[in-house]
Design a protein around this motif. Structure first.
Motif, PDB file in Angstrom:
ATOM      1  N   LEU A   1       0.830  -1.209   0.000  1.00 26.37           N
ATOM      2  CA  LEU A   1       0.000   0.000   0.000  1.00 26.37           C
ATOM      3  C   LEU A   1       0.855   1.247   0.000  1.00 26.37           C
ATOM      4  O   LEU A   1       1.858   1.329   0.710  1.00 26.37           O
ATOM      5  CB  LEU A   1      -0.867   0.066   1.274  1.00 26.37           C
ATOM      6  CG  LEU A   1      -2.120  -0.761   1.442  1.00 26.37           C
ATOM      7  CD1 LEU A   1      -2.946  -0.176   2.580  1.00 26.37           C
ATOM      8  CD2 LEU A   1      -2.928  -0.846   0.177  1.00 26.37           C
ATOM      9  N   ASP A   2       0.433   2.226  -0.791  1.00 24.12           N
ATOM     10  CA  ASP A   2       0.993   3.577  -0.705  1.00 24.12           C
ATOM     11  C   ASP A   2       0.063   4.361   0.205  1.00 24.12           C
ATOM     12  O   ASP A   2      -1.072   4.669  -0.162  1.00 24.12           O
ATOM     13  CB  ASP A   2       1.057   4.215  -2.096  1.00 24.12           C
ATOM     14  CG  ASP A   2       1.778   5.568  -2.081  1.00 24.12           C
ATOM     15  OD1 ASP A   2       1.785   6.220  -1.022  1.00 24.12           O
ATOM     16  OD2 ASP A   2       2.298   5.966  -3.132  1.00 24.12           O
ATOM     17  N   THR A   3       0.543   4.662   1.412  1.00 22.16           N
ATOM     18  CA  THR A   3      -0.299   5.360   2.386  1.00 22.16           C
ATOM     19  C   THR A   3      -0.016   6.858   2.426  1.00 22.16           C
ATOM     20  O   THR A   3      -0.616   7.585   3.217  1.00 22.16           O
ATOM     21  CB  THR A   3      -0.077   4.772   3.799  1.00 22.16           C
ATOM     22  OG1 THR A   3       1.317   4.841   4.115  1.00 22.16           O
ATOM     23  CG2 THR A   3      -0.531   3.328   3.866  1.00 22.16           C
ATOM     24  N   ALA A   4       0.888   7.324   1.538  1.00 24.69           N
ATOM     25  CA  ALA A   4       1.266   8.735   1.537  1.00 24.69           C
ATOM     26  C   ALA A   4       0.638   9.519   0.394  1.00 24.69           C
ATOM     27  O   ALA A   4       0.452  10.735   0.490  1.00 24.69           O
ATOM     28  CB  ALA A   4       2.797   8.860   1.472  1.00 24.69           C
ATOM     29  N   LYS A   5       0.321   8.849  -0.700  1.00 25.52           N
ATOM     30  CA  LYS A   5      -0.159   9.518  -1.903  1.00 25.52           C
ATOM     31  C   LYS A   5      -1.534  10.149  -1.691  1.00 25.52           C
ATOM     32  O   LYS A   5      -2.394   9.585  -1.017  1.00 25.52           O
ATOM     33  CB  LYS A   5      -0.218   8.488  -3.045  1.00 25.52           C
ATOM     34  CG  LYS A   5      -0.641   9.028  -4.385  1.00 25.52           C
ATOM     35  CD  LYS A   5      -0.594   7.913  -5.427  1.00 25.52           C
ATOM     36  CE  LYS A   5      -1.240   8.342  -6.718  1.00 25.52           C
ATOM     37  NZ  LYS A   5      -1.288   7.229  -7.694  1.00 25.52           N
ATOM     38  N   VAL A   6      -1.727  11.315  -2.274  1.00 23.80           N
ATOM     39  CA  VAL A   6      -3.053  11.948  -2.284  1.00 23.80           C
ATOM     40  C   VAL A   6      -3.899  11.242  -3.341  1.00 23.80           C
ATOM     41  O   VAL A   6      -3.520  11.146  -4.506  1.00 23.80           O
ATOM     42  CB  VAL A   6      -2.949  13.452  -2.596  1.00 23.80           C
ATOM     43  CG1 VAL A   6      -4.338  14.079  -2.675  1.00 23.80           C
ATOM     44  CG2 VAL A   6      -2.101  14.159  -1.531  1.00 23.80           C
ATOM     45  N   LEU A   7      -5.063  10.737  -2.938  1.00 29.20           N
ATOM     46  CA  LEU A   7      -5.846   9.867  -3.802  1.00 29.20           C
ATOM     47  C   LEU A   7      -6.965  10.619  -4.524  1.00 29.20           C
ATOM     48  O   LEU A   7      -7.471  11.630  -4.037  1.00 29.20           O
ATOM     49  CB  LEU A   7      -6.449   8.724  -2.981  1.00 29.20           C
ATOM     50  CG  LEU A   7      -5.439   7.852  -2.235  1.00 29.20           C
ATOM     51  CD1 LEU A   7      -6.148   6.764  -1.452  1.00 29.20           C
ATOM     52  CD2 LEU A   7      -4.434   7.244  -3.209  1.00 29.20           C
ATOM     53  N   ALA A   8      -7.349  10.073  -5.689  1.00 26.67           N
ATOM     54  CA  ALA A   8      -8.449  10.619  -6.467  1.00 26.67           C
ATOM     55  C   ALA A   8      -9.370   9.475  -6.869  1.00 26.67           C
ATOM     56  O   ALA A   8      -9.397   8.424  -6.230  1.00 26.67           O
ATOM     57  CB  ALA A   8      -7.900  11.373  -7.679  1.00 26.67           C
ATOM     58  N   GLU A   9     -10.112   9.648  -7.974  1.00 28.45           N
ATOM     59  CA  GLU A   9     -11.150   8.681  -8.337  1.00 28.45           C
ATOM     60  C   GLU A   9     -10.595   7.382  -8.921  1.00 28.45           C
ATOM     61  O   GLU A   9     -11.128   6.306  -8.682  1.00 28.45           O
ATOM     62  CB  GLU A   9     -12.107   9.317  -9.361  1.00 28.45           C
ATOM     63  CG  GLU A   9     -12.836  10.551  -8.844  1.00 28.45           C
ATOM     64  CD  GLU A   9     -13.622  10.280  -7.568  1.00 28.45           C
ATOM     65  OE1 GLU A   9     -14.295   9.230  -7.494  1.00 28.45           O
ATOM     66  OE2 GLU A   9     -13.537  11.100  -6.636  1.00 28.45           O
ATOM     67  N   GLU A  10      -9.518   7.452  -9.724  1.00 32.55           N
ATOM     68  CA  GLU A  10      -9.073   6.314 -10.523  1.00 32.55           C
ATOM     69  C   GLU A  10      -8.342   5.252  -9.699  1.00 32.55           C
ATOM     70  O   GLU A  10      -8.271   4.090 -10.084  1.00 32.55           O
ATOM     71  CB  GLU A  10      -8.155   6.830 -11.651  1.00 32.55           C
ATOM     72  CG  GLU A  10      -7.559   5.772 -12.555  1.00 32.55           C
ATOM     73  CD  GLU A  10      -8.581   5.091 -13.473  1.00 32.55           C
ATOM     74  OE1 GLU A  10      -8.239   4.035 -14.030  1.00 32.55           O
ATOM     75  OE2 GLU A  10      -9.708   5.606 -13.619  1.00 32.55           O
ATOM     76  N   GLU A  11      -7.804   5.639  -8.539  1.00 32.46           N
ATOM     77  CA  GLU A  11      -6.950   4.723  -7.787  1.00 32.46           C
ATOM     78  C   GLU A  11      -7.729   3.568  -7.158  1.00 32.46           C
ATOM     79  O   GLU A  11      -8.903   3.695  -6.809  1.00 32.46           O
ATOM     80  CB  GLU A  11      -6.205   5.481  -6.673  1.00 32.46           C
ATOM     81  CG  GLU A  11      -5.090   6.365  -7.161  1.00 32.46           C
ATOM     82  CD  GLU A  11      -5.557   7.747  -7.587  1.00 32.46           C
ATOM     83  OE1 GLU A  11      -4.706   8.549  -7.989  1.00 32.46           O
ATOM     84  OE2 GLU A  11      -6.773   8.014  -7.527  1.00 32.46           O
ATOM     85  N   MET A  12      -7.023   2.427  -6.997  1.00 32.90           N
ATOM     86  CA  MET A  12      -7.579   1.262  -6.302  1.00 32.90           C
ATOM     87  C   MET A  12      -7.359   1.485  -4.808  1.00 32.90           C
ATOM     88  O   MET A  12      -6.266   1.265  -4.281  1.00 32.90           O
ATOM     89  CB  MET A  12      -6.889  -0.019  -6.774  1.00 32.90           C
ATOM     90  CG  MET A  12      -7.503  -1.291  -6.210  1.00 32.90           C
ATOM     91  SD  MET A  12      -9.249  -1.553  -6.628  1.00 32.90           S
ATOM     92  CE  MET A  12      -9.122  -2.033  -8.375  1.00 32.90           C
TER      93      MET A  12
END
Length: 251
Positions: free
Chosen positions: A140-151
């Motif tokens: 898991l990437d727990t640092a990235k800012v997430l948007a709609e496309e990500e799992m």
């Protein structure tokens, strides 16, 4: 503890990456000189001492078959090709299910459209050394800012996966699944059953929906956060490909 094999899902067509994918599967698109996405995956697995590698092929599989011996020589691996006969019409829940026999002793699975450094594989393999580690562990990437496309993934207080889907409010997510999973052999029968139930329900579902099915049935899926600041990208479109080409040369 059995040695796991490397497993690469490389059956997809990658229609958003035309014209590159007119004649090649997505995994064979170059991202650093003549180095392809598949080259990076195999190099990472070899550097992790996983030299038995299965590759699930489908769309334009002949292109992988033609390069097979060269890939084995280049990376010091032995490749087993698993043919997904529905790669162009079904999604990847079926694709991972087709590998159920080759990964019966366990596998370190990486998506064939993801560019990431070997530290991801090392993080998952180090997890095996922990007492009481789960039989399936997602990076898991727990640092990235997430948007709609990500799992996106929601975990509980023990770091176990509760939900995995693209279809959630990003603010609810604990992190993003980056397309790498450690699967111990003991988990394969139940996972295969969950994957089969998933694609029989809807052939367009992802293998991550199979993970959700497994959890819904009472199974446990662990998570391992990758190092903050790890540069990686899932290559879905031309913009992603440009990012892959800026980071692949750093590995």
């Amino acid at each position: 503890m059995h040695d796991v094999i490397g497993l690469v899902l490389a059956a997809g067509a990658g229609r958003r990456l035309r014209p590159y994918t007119d004649e090649l599967p997505k995994a064979l698109i170059p991202v650093d000189g003549d180095t392809t996405i598949l080259d990076i995956a195999l190099a990472n697995l070899a550097a992790s001492d996983l030299r038995e590698v299965a590759v699930v092929v489908g769309y334009k599989s002949n292109a992988v078959e033609e390069r097979r011996e060269a890939l084995e020589r280049r990376h010091g691996v032995r490749l087993t090709l698993v043919h997904n006969d529905k790669a162009e019409v079904w999604n990847n829940a079926y694709s991972l299910w087709t590998a159920r026999e080759v990964m019966s002793e366990g596998a370190l699975l990486v998506n064939g459209d993801t560019v990431h450094p070997v530290s991801v594989e090392q993080t998952l393999l180090q997890y095996r050394q922990q007492e009481g580690s789960e039989d399936i562990v997602l990076a898991l990437d727990t640092a990235k800012v997430l948007a709609e496309e990500e799992m996106k993934v929601v975990t509980d207080e023990r770091g176990h996966m509760r939900r995995i889907t693209k279809l959630m409010d990003p603010s609810e997510a604990s992190g993003e699944y980056i397309g790498a999973t450690l699967i111990e052999g003991a988990a394969v029968p139940a996972l295969a059953e969950a994957l089969q139930a998933t694609f029989e329900r809807d052939p367009q579902l992802y293998y991550e929906d199979g993970y959700q099915e497994l959890v819904n049935r009472g199974g446990t899926v662990g998570t391992a956060p990758i190092a903050a600041g790890t540069s990686w990208v899932e290559v879905d479109d031309h913009r992603d490909l440009e990012r892959a080409r800026t980071i692949a040369c750093r590995y």
